[in-house]
Design a protein around this motif. Structure first.
Motif, PDB file in Angstrom:
ATOM      1  N   GLY A 402       0.803  -1.211   0.000  1.00 25.78           N
ATOM      2  CA  GLY A 402       0.000   0.000   0.000  1.00 25.78           C
ATOM      3  C   GLY A 402       0.839   1.266   0.000  1.00 25.78           C
ATOM      4  N   ILE A 404       0.066   3.961   1.669  1.00 22.38           N
ATOM      5  CA  ILE A 404       0.055   4.490   3.036  1.00 22.38           C
ATOM      6  C   ILE A 404       0.005   3.297   3.976  1.00 22.38           C
ATOM      7  CG2 ILE A 404      -1.219   5.870   4.724  1.00 22.38           C
ATOM      8  CD1 ILE A 404      -2.267   7.563   2.397  1.00 22.38           C
ATOM      9  N   ARG A 405       0.982   3.212   4.869  1.00 22.67           N
ATOM     10  CA  ARG A 405       1.106   2.022   5.719  1.00 22.67           C
ATOM     11  C   ARG A 405       1.341   2.429   7.172  1.00 22.67           C
ATOM     12  NH1 ARG A 405       5.906  -1.270   3.363  1.00 22.67           N
ATOM     13  NH2 ARG A 405       5.004  -2.998   4.557  1.00 22.67           N
ATOM     14  N   SER A 429      -4.635   0.202  -1.620  1.00 23.14           N
ATOM     15  CA  SER A 429      -4.530   1.627  -1.322  1.00 23.14           C
ATOM     16  C   SER A 429      -3.761   1.867  -0.032  1.00 23.14           C
ATOM     17  CB  SER A 429      -5.933   2.238  -1.206  1.00 23.14           C
ATOM     18  OG  SER A 429      -6.682   2.017  -2.367  1.00 23.14           O
ATOM     19  N   MET A 430      -4.135   1.112   1.006  1.00 23.65           N
ATOM     20  CA  MET A 430      -3.520   1.282   2.321  1.00 23.65           C
ATOM     21  C   MET A 430      -3.348  -0.076   2.990  1.00 23.65           C
ATOM     22  SD  MET A 430      -5.546   4.617   3.906  1.00 23.65           S
ATOM     23  CE  MET A 430      -4.711   4.376   5.484  1.00 23.65           C
ATOM     24  N   ILE A 440     -11.047   6.757   7.184  1.00 26.03           N
ATOM     25  CA  ILE A 440     -10.562   7.038   5.840  1.00 26.03           C
ATOM     26  C   ILE A 440     -11.751   7.559   5.048  1.00 26.03           C
ATOM     27  CG2 ILE A 440      -9.414   6.056   3.820  1.00 26.03           C
ATOM     28  CD1 ILE A 440      -8.494   3.763   5.731  1.00 26.03           C
ATOM     29  N   ILE A 451      -8.313  -1.813   1.135  1.00 22.15           N
ATOM     30  CA  ILE A 451      -7.604  -1.423   2.349  1.00 22.15           C
ATOM     31  C   ILE A 451      -7.370  -2.712   3.134  1.00 22.15           C
ATOM     32  CG2 ILE A 451      -7.720  -0.152   4.526  1.00 22.15           C
ATOM     33  CD1 ILE A 451      -9.505   1.899   3.084  1.00 22.15           C
TER      34      ILE A 451
END
Length: 472
Positions: A402, A404-405, A429-430, A440, A451
């Motif tokens: 992802g 964003i992690r 995505s994440m 989110i 996600i």
């Protein structure tokens, strides 16, 4: 007896009201008052009418206490330099002498802040600092100073070579710790307009100070060994050659400053937890370009503002929140209105320790790497309170992980951000692991569909496309 008889007779006659029966009473001559027979005949005196007058209510004056004195900021002493723009004359000592001589400002008895000013002349000045030796921590140092402004618009301090020969004997621990501008144990310092240039550059001619300090590829105008595209080389034994380093200091402001071509970080904040690290640091309207490690790095810091800055062509992460060991911390940070361009991602928060209360807004990221990576590398410290708003990527993110992690981080909000995912990748995505209270909302994850949630509590709504939460 006779006296009593006469007295009683007088009283009786008086009561009867007949003057004939008052012999022996002498006439005392009281004149009679003639009463008017006709009341209408009494003259009437006319009194003129008095016009009505509005009489204002009485004004009771308030207590006239003097306004409280408002402390102001005043200029005290001013210090200047006598420098030479000559690449053959090292100006390090001439600059350091003035910095050492400058007296501290202070707060006077009225509460006014008296600030002393150090003024650099415009120009480009060679500051190699050979006289300081390899073990010294800095080239230029500002130590134990208070209430000082450094005005340096148009001034550049530069070096020609690293702190020791390129490719030095790493086996003997010959790491360069030569920070270009070092601030230690100081407070209420403002630096305006100063530019630092290091020797990690492939742009323009670079002639080392001696043969040992001049690698062959520099002479030939070639690329640094280890350079990647348009970002410079990373050399671990030179990674502490930062542009600006702030240690155990507070209330430090950099405004309209710049760093170019250093082997380490553009700005570094730290360092000892026992000394309180660095607190209340502002980096405003500044540029970091073509640096060999991080654009900005902090290991022990509390209260940091980065606003309206650019971090370009950074070899590793443009922003690095990396606590110094398990007891280190990087807390209460506001990163706003800033451009991030780095080879290894946008914002890294790895290492160990606390990275809490982070607010990110209006940040643009241009990197092949992930946008945000946050977790304690030892898996022990639980972090909290990250709010990301209006984050945007310049290019689609292409990776099997992802963009964003987070791991072991609670109270996360990601909103109104643009994080496009490459079509050819995993559509993630994440990724969230052991995170609580994650929201989110309102984001554009173009081509990103999932996600990944492992032992986390997540709410996702209003995202494009609609995000499927996959429990692992």
């Amino acid at each position: 007896m006779k006296k009593l008889f006469y007295l009683l007779s007088f009283l009786i006659l008086t009561a009867c009201g007949d003057d004939k029966f008052s012999p022996g009473i002498p006439d005392i001559g009281i004149p009679e008052v003639e009463q008017p027979k006709d009341v209408d005949s009494v003259p009437v005196v006319e009194v003129p009418e008095v016009p009505e007058v509005d009489i204002p209510d009485p004004v009771i004056p308030e207590s006239e206490e003097p306004e409280p004195y408002r402390p102001t900021r005043k200029i005290g002493k001013t210090y200047t330099f006598d420098l030479v723009e000559d690449s053959g004359i090292d100006q390090t000592k001439a600059i350091q002498d003035v910095l050492d001589k400058a007296e501290n400002g202070y707060i006077d008895k009225n509460g006014d802040t008296i600030v002393n000013v150090i003024q650099f002349p415009e120009g480009k000045y060679w500051t190699e600092g050979f006289d300081v030796g390899l073990k010294k921590k800095y080239v230029i140092g500002l130590l134990n100073k208070e209430f000082i402004d450094i005005e340096a618009s148009g001034a550049t301090l530069y070096t020609k070579a690293p702190g020791h020969p390129y490719g030095g004997d790493i086996g003997k621990g010959r790491y360069s710790h030569r920070r270009h501008f070092w601030i230690e144990n100081s407070k209420f310092i403002e630096i305006q307009g100063l530019r630092i240039e290091g020797s990690n550059t492939i742009q323009g001619d670079l002639l080392g100070t001696t043969k040992a300090y001049t690698p062959d590829f520099w002479k030939a105008g070639g690329l640094d060994r280890g350079a990647h595209g348009d970002v410079p080389a990373y050399a671990s034994y030179l990674e502490f050659e930062h542009g600006y380093a702030v240690n155990e200091s507070q209330n430090i402001t950099f405004d309209n400053c710049s760093v170019y071509g250093v082997w380490g970080d553009g700005f570094y904040l730290g360092n000892k937890v026992s000394e309180g690290g660095s607190r209340n640091i502002k980096i405003l309207n500044s540029v970091v370009d073509f640096v060999g490690r991080q654009g900005f790095a902090a290991s022990v810091a509390d209260g940091v503002i980065i606003d309206n800055c650019e971090f370009k062509r950074v070899r590793r992460a443009p922003i690095d929140f990396e606590p110094y060991g398990a007891t280190g911390y990087v807390n209460n940070v506001r990163l706003t209105n800033t451009y991030l361009e780095g080879f290894h991602g946008g914002i890294a928060a790895l290492g160990r320790g606390q990275v809490n209360n982070i607010y990110i807004e209006n940040v643009k990221i241009n990197s092949p790497g992930p946008d945000i990576s946050c977790w304690d590398s030892a898996g022990k410290t639980v972090r909290e309170n990250w709010h990301v708003k209006n984050l945007s990527r310049v290019r689609s993110y292409g990776s099997h992980v992802g963009s964003i992690r987070f791991k072991k981080t609670n109270n996360i909000t990601i909103e109104n951000s643009f994080v496009p995912i490459a079509k050819s990748q995993s559509k993630k995505s994440m990724e969230l692991t052991d995170c609580e209270n994650v929201t989110i909302t309102g984001n554009d994850f173009t081509n990103g569909l999932y996600i990944i949630s492992e032992n986390s509590s997540v709410t996702a709504k209003g995202n494009t496309p609609k995000q499927e939460i996959i429990i692992e």
